[in-house]
Design a protein around this motif. Sequence first.
Motif, mmCIF file in Angstrom:
data_model
loop_
_atom_site.group_PDB
_atom_site.id
_atom_site.type_symbol
_atom_site.label_atom_id
_atom_site.label_comp_id
_atom_site.label_asym_id
_atom_site.label_seq_id
_atom_site.Cartn_x
_atom_site.Cartn_y
_atom_site.Cartn_z
ATOM 1 N N UNK A 178 0.824 -1.210 0.000
ATOM 2 C CA UNK A 178 0.000 0.000 0.000
ATOM 3 C C UNK A 178 0.862 1.265 0.000
ATOM 4 N N UNK A 179 1.955 1.224 0.729
ATOM 5 C CA UNK A 179 2.847 2.379 0.756
ATOM 6 C C UNK A 179 3.570 2.559 -0.577
ATOM 7 N N UNK A 180 3.974 1.454 -1.185
ATOM 8 C CA UNK A 180 4.741 1.532 -2.434
ATOM 9 C C UNK A 180 3.884 1.988 -3.610
ATOM 10 N N UNK A 181 2.620 1.572 -3.641
ATOM 11 C CA UNK A 181 1.782 1.845 -4.811
ATOM 12 C C UNK A 181 0.612 2.793 -4.528
ATOM 13 N N UNK A 182 0.542 3.313 -3.313
ATOM 14 C CA UNK A 182 -0.539 4.249 -2.996
ATOM 15 C C UNK A 182 -1.909 3.599 -3.006
ATOM 16 N N UNK A 183 -1.960 2.297 -2.749
ATOM 17 C CA UNK A 183 -3.235 1.580 -2.708
ATOM 18 C C UNK A 183 -3.737 1.509 -1.276
ATOM 19 N N UNK A 184 -4.900 0.896 -1.112
ATOM 20 C CA UNK A 184 -5.481 0.755 0.227
ATOM 21 C C UNK A 184 -6.068 -0.647 0.369
ATOM 22 N N UNK A 185 -5.288 -1.658 0.010
ATOM 23 C CA UNK A 185 -5.761 -3.032 0.083
ATOM 24 C C UNK A 185 -5.891 -3.459 1.537
ATOM 25 N N UNK A 186 -6.926 -4.214 1.832
ATOM 26 C CA UNK A 186 -7.150 -4.703 3.180
ATOM 27 C C UNK A 186 -6.926 -6.203 3.274
ATOM 28 N N UNK A 187 -6.890 -6.711 4.512
ATOM 29 C CA UNK A 187 -6.634 -8.138 4.738
ATOM 30 C C UNK A 187 -7.946 -8.913 4.690
ATOM 31 N N UNK A 188 -8.110 -9.694 3.655
ATOM 32 C CA UNK A 188 -9.320 -10.490 3.486
ATOM 33 C C UNK A 188 -9.015 -11.952 3.754
ATOM 34 N N UNK A 189 -10.029 -12.697 4.143
ATOM 35 C CA UNK A 189 -9.900 -14.137 4.336
ATOM 36 C C UNK A 189 -10.633 -14.864 3.213
ATOM 37 N N UNK A 190 -10.256 -16.112 3.017
ATOM 38 C CA UNK A 190 -10.949 -16.913 1.998
ATOM 39 C C UNK A 190 -12.438 -17.008 2.329
ATOM 40 N N UNK A 191 -12.755 -17.250 3.603
ATOM 41 C CA UNK A 191 -14.151 -17.413 3.999
ATOM 42 C C UNK A 191 -14.954 -16.149 3.723
ATOM 43 N N UNK A 230 -11.437 -4.841 -5.769
ATOM 44 C CA UNK A 230 -10.016 -4.631 -5.503
ATOM 45 C C UNK A 230 -9.731 -3.339 -4.752
ATOM 46 N N UNK A 231 -10.617 -2.369 -4.872
ATOM 47 C CA UNK A 231 -10.339 -1.099 -4.201
ATOM 48 C C UNK A 231 -11.410 -0.729 -3.180
ATOM 49 N N UNK A 232 -12.658 -0.602 -3.650
ATOM 50 C CA UNK A 232 -13.693 -0.037 -2.785
ATOM 51 C C UNK A 232 -13.946 -0.899 -1.556
ATOM 52 N N UNK A 233 -13.979 -2.226 -1.731
ATOM 53 C CA UNK A 233 -14.235 -3.115 -0.590
ATOM 54 C C UNK A 233 -13.163 -2.982 0.486
ATOM 55 N N UNK A 238 -15.556 1.844 2.603
ATOM 56 C CA UNK A 238 -15.998 1.327 1.313
ATOM 57 C C UNK A 238 -16.921 0.133 1.441
ATOM 58 N N UNK A 239 -16.597 -0.768 2.356
ATOM 59 C CA UNK A 239 -17.433 -1.959 2.530
ATOM 60 C C UNK A 239 -18.847 -1.566 2.947
ATOM 61 N N UNK A 240 -18.932 -0.601 3.870
ATOM 62 C CA UNK A 240 -20.248 -0.140 4.319
ATOM 63 C C UNK A 240 -21.026 0.501 3.165
ATOM 64 N N UNK A 241 -20.307 1.225 2.310
ATOM 65 C CA UNK A 241 -20.942 1.850 1.149
ATOM 66 C C UNK A 241 -21.500 0.785 0.206
ATOM 67 N N UNK A 242 -20.710 -0.263 -0.026
ATOM 68 C CA UNK A 242 -21.157 -1.347 -0.898
ATOM 69 C C UNK A 242 -22.390 -2.037 -0.318
ATOM 70 N N UNK A 243 -22.381 -2.277 1.004
ATOM 71 C CA UNK A 243 -23.523 -2.927 1.640
ATOM 72 C C UNK A 243 -24.790 -2.087 1.509
ATOM 73 N N UNK A 244 -24.654 -0.777 1.723
ATOM 74 C CA UNK A 244 -25.812 0.111 1.597
ATOM 75 C C UNK A 244 -26.340 0.093 0.166
ATOM 76 N N UNK A 245 -25.417 0.108 -0.786
ATOM 77 C CA UNK A 245 -25.801 0.108 -2.197
ATOM 78 C C UNK A 245 -26.622 -1.132 -2.539
ATOM 79 N N UNK A 246 -26.191 -2.299 -2.041
ATOM 80 C CA UNK A 246 -26.908 -3.525 -2.367
ATOM 81 C C UNK A 246 -28.268 -3.619 -1.684
ATOM 82 N N UNK A 247 -28.470 -2.812 -0.656
ATOM 83 C CA UNK A 247 -29.790 -2.761 -0.025
ATOM 84 C C UNK A 247 -30.801 -1.998 -0.882
ATOM 85 N N UNK A 248 -30.330 -0.963 -1.580
ATOM 86 C CA UNK A 248 -31.269 -0.085 -2.289
ATOM 87 C C UNK A 248 -31.278 -0.292 -3.797
#
Length: 306
Positions: A178-191, A230-233, A238-248
Motif C-alpha cells: 500500500x505504501x509503495x503503490x498508494x493503494x489501500x488493500x485490506x486483509x481479506x480471508x478466503x471465507x 479490488x479497491x472499494x471493498x 468502502x465496505x459499508x458503502x457497498x452494503x448500503x448500495x446492495x440494499x437499495x
Amino acid sequence: MFKEGICPCCHEKIQVPEDRDQIICMFCGKEISVEEALEKQKSKIRKVSQEEYDQYMDTAKAVLEKLIRECDNPMQNFRKNLYEGAFNDFCSINRPLFEAVDMICGNAEDADGVTTELTDHLINAAKEELAGVKFKGHKNQKQMDYNFLLSIYLVPSAVKYPGEYSEQFADHLLADWNQAFGTNLGKATYEGIAGGFRRKLCYVTTAVCEGLGKGTDCYELNVLKRYRDEYLEHAKGGHELVEEYYDIAPTIVKRMEKEADKEQIYRALYEDYLMPCIRKIEAQEYEECRDLYESMVETLKVKYLM
C-alpha cells in the motif's frame, strides 16, 4: 483411530485415520499423505543451517517473483463455481512459499527484517514489470491485476496457512504494498471472500449495460466489478458503502425498468456517470471515481426512492 490434521493443499483441518498412508481431503478433493497431514498439524519450526536458510530464502524469493512474472488475468476464475478450486490450487502450488517464510522467520534474529526483505523483493519485481508496460491503460490494468492477486489469492492463502509467521508476512506485505503503490488493500480471508458470492453484482451498471445491448461481460462492467472488489471493498468506509448500495439498488433498478423512456435513462447514466467512472479508474483516480459513483447513487435515490 483418527487424529486431527491439516490438509497440506488447502490447509483445512481434517480428521486423519492413522492406519492409512494416503487419503482424499474432503475439502479440496486432493489425494494427500497422512504423514504429511499430521506433520502439518504440528507446525514446528526446526533449527536449520545457514545453507538451508539460504535455500529457503531463495525459494521464497523465486516463488514471489514467479507470482508477479506469471500474473495474467487473476480474475478469470473469480466466480462462484470456480473460486474455491482456484484458491485451493493456489494454496497447494505456493505452499513452498509459506513453508519457507516460517523457516526463515523462525531462524532469523530479526523476523521483521527478513519479512521486509521478502516483501521488497515482490514489490520490486512488480515495479520492474510495470516499468516495461508502454501504454498507460495497459499499465493500469496490470496494476489492478497485481492488486487482485494479492487481495484474493496471496494474502488469504497466507492467512489460512497454519504457520507461525505466515499471517505476519501477510500484514507486512499489505502495509509495504500500500505504501509503495498508494493503494489501500485490506486483509481479506478466503471465507469472507467466498461468502461475498452470495451477493448480486453491480445492479445499476448491469441494468444499464444490458439495456444498451452491451451484455453482462462487457469491458465497462468488468472494470467496475474489479474496482469494487479490488479497491472499494478495502477502502475506508468502502465496505459499508457497498452494503448500503446492495440494499437499495434492486428497488432502483426495478423502478427504472418501468419507465417508458428507460433507454434514454440508461444512456444518460452511461454517459454522465459510468463512462466518466471508467476513465477515472483507468487514470487510477480511485477516490474521484468513488465520489462520482456516490453522486449517481444519491441522484437515483432521490428520483426513485424518495
